[in-house]
Motif scaffolding. Structure first.
Motif, PDB file in Angstrom:
ATOM      1  N   TYR A 144      34.253  87.275  85.165  1.00 60.62           N
ATOM      2  CA  TYR A 144      34.142  86.217  84.159  1.00 60.62           C
ATOM      3  C   TYR A 144      34.821  86.493  83.084  1.00 60.62           C
ATOM      4  O   TYR A 144      35.889  85.482  82.595  1.00 60.62           O
ATOM      5  N   GLN A 145      34.937  87.674  82.462  1.00 54.56           N
ATOM      6  CA  GLN A 145      35.602  88.163  81.359  1.00 54.56           C
ATOM      7  C   GLN A 145      37.298  88.109  81.882  1.00 54.56           C
ATOM      8  O   GLN A 145      38.021  87.759  80.767  1.00 54.56           O
ATOM      9  N   VAL A 146      37.564  88.684  82.851  1.00 57.58           N
ATOM     10  CA  VAL A 146      39.009  88.664  83.166  1.00 57.58           C
ATOM     11  C   VAL A 146      39.432  87.175  83.376  1.00 57.58           C
ATOM     12  O   VAL A 146      40.550  86.912  82.870  1.00 57.58           O
ATOM     13  N   GLY A 147      38.834  86.320  83.980  1.00 55.77           N
ATOM     14  CA  GLY A 147      39.226  85.028  84.037  1.00 55.77           C
ATOM     15  C   GLY A 147      39.292  84.390  82.553  1.00 55.77           C
ATOM     16  O   GLY A 147      40.188  83.721  82.670  1.00 55.77           O
ATOM     17  N   VAL A 148      38.371  84.450  81.709  1.00 49.76           N
ATOM     18  CA  VAL A 148      38.368  83.792  80.460  1.00 49.76           C
ATOM     19  C   VAL A 148      39.900  84.324  79.792  1.00 49.76           C
ATOM     20  O   VAL A 148      40.546  83.777  79.259  1.00 49.76           O
ATOM     21  N   GLY A 149      39.963  85.662  79.895  1.00 50.26           N
ATOM     22  CA  GLY A 149      41.192  86.427  79.027  1.00 50.26           C
ATOM     23  C   GLY A 149      42.550  85.762  79.830  1.00 50.26           C
ATOM     24  O   GLY A 149      43.334  85.423  79.060  1.00 50.26           O
ATOM     25  N   ALA A 150      42.502  85.443  81.214  1.00 50.63           N
ATOM     26  CA  ALA A 150      43.558  85.105  81.664  1.00 50.63           C
ATOM     27  C   ALA A 150      43.961  83.637  81.463  1.00 50.63           C
ATOM     28  O   ALA A 150      44.886  83.212  81.060  1.00 50.63           O
ATOM     29  N   LEU A 151      42.793  82.925  81.079  1.00 51.46           N
ATOM     30  CA  LEU A 151      43.128  81.285  80.875  1.00 51.46           C
ATOM     31  C   LEU A 151      43.486  81.370  79.372  1.00 51.46           C
ATOM     32  O   LEU A 151      44.492  80.545  79.087  1.00 51.46           O
ATOM     33  N   ILE A 152      42.907  82.284  78.451  1.00 59.67           N
ATOM     34  CA  ILE A 152      43.490  82.226  77.006  1.00 59.67           C
ATOM     35  C   ILE A 152      44.981  82.807  77.091  1.00 59.67           C
ATOM     36  O   ILE A 152      45.655  81.889  76.337  1.00 59.67           O
ATOM     37  N   ILE A 153      45.463  83.833  77.637  1.00 61.81           N
ATOM     38  CA  ILE A 153      46.751  84.106  77.703  1.00 61.81           C
ATOM     39  C   ILE A 153      47.633  83.240  78.517  1.00 61.81           C
ATOM     40  O   ILE A 153      48.885  82.776  78.030  1.00 61.81           O
ATOM     41  N   GLY A 154      47.099  82.425  79.413  1.00 58.59           N
ATOM     42  CA  GLY A 154      47.987  81.332  79.958  1.00 58.59           C
ATOM     43  C   GLY A 154      48.140  80.168  79.038  1.00 58.59           C
ATOM     44  O   GLY A 154      49.455  79.687  78.937  1.00 58.59           O
ATOM     45  N   LEU A 155      47.149  79.700  78.187  1.00 52.60           N
ATOM     46  CA  LEU A 155      47.205  78.716  77.325  1.00 52.60           C
ATOM     47  C   LEU A 155      48.203  78.953  76.035  1.00 52.60           C
ATOM     48  O   LEU A 155      49.180  78.308  75.793  1.00 52.60           O
ATOM     49  N   LEU A 156      48.068  80.350  75.636  1.00 49.39           N
ATOM     50  CA  LEU A 156      49.001  80.794  74.647  1.00 49.39           C
ATOM     51  C   LEU A 156      50.355  80.750  75.204  1.00 49.39           C
ATOM     52  O   LEU A 156      51.208  80.253  74.456  1.00 49.39           O
ATOM     53  N   LEU A 157      50.585  81.407  76.635  1.00 47.46           N
ATOM     54  CA  LEU A 157      51.919  81.351  76.971  1.00 47.46           C
ATOM     55  C   LEU A 157      52.472  79.954  76.951  1.00 47.46           C
ATOM     56  O   LEU A 157      53.750  79.626  76.876  1.00 47.46           O
TER      57      LEU A 157
END
Length: 171
Positions: A144-157
């Motif tokens: 879950y933490q990895v998924g949330v982190g990937a989502l945040i990085i994807g949105l920022l990118l």
């Protein structure tokens, strides 16, 4: 006979908690089997000892300590004068090498056989709930933490790329 079963449970508990696997030798039947919580099968003491020591020692040792607290559900059921079956639960505390401590509830069962006047463990089987255990819970939390982190990085990118594309259109 029931007192002998209680003594056997105490011996197994102390042997595992002190990492003295050799102390199991007197209570194991010559053709015993042990199935561990991670579904490994052992039919000789040296192999079981090597496995158990490997949990705590070496570069890939996953565990620092394990404290076993087994309890029988009921008295041993004696099928005849030489054979019995017992089962119970255990609340085991694992301290992992890479950090963290988890308590895992497990179940165990054993078949015992009277050999030369003394009771011996013929089979010991330990199991954990594969659908609900602290190791699975920790893995799910990490996912879950990895998924949330990937989502945040994807949105920022995405915002950065959108800004870059907009500035190229304006130039």
């Amino acid at each position: 006979d029931h007192e002998a079963m209680r003594a056997m449970l105490r011996t197994v508990t102390e042997a595992l908690n002190t990492r003295n696997v050799d102390a199991l030798a007197p209570i194991l039947y010559k053709d015993f089997s042990i199935i561990t919580v991670d579904h490994k099968l052992f039919t000789d003491l040296p192999s079981f000892k090597a496995y158990f020591d490997g949990l705590f020692e070496g570069p890939n040792a996953p565990v620092q300590t394990i404290v076993f607290k087994p309890k029988a559900d009921a008295l041993t059921v004696f099928i005849d004068e030489k054979t019995g079956v017992s089962h119970g639960t255990s609340e085991d505390t694992y301290t992992f090498t890479k950090g963290g401590t988890r308590m895992m509830k497990s179940r165990w069962s054993t078949a015992v056989y009277k050999d030369d006047g003394g009771w011996k463990a013929l089979n010991i089987h330990m199991s954990a709930n594969v659908l609900d255990n602290p190791v699975l819970t920790a893995a799910q939390k990490l996912l879950y933490q990895v998924g949330v982190g990937a989502l945040i990085i994807g949105l920022l990118l995405g915002f950065v790329l959108k800004g870059v594309m907009a500035s190229k259109k304006g130039a």
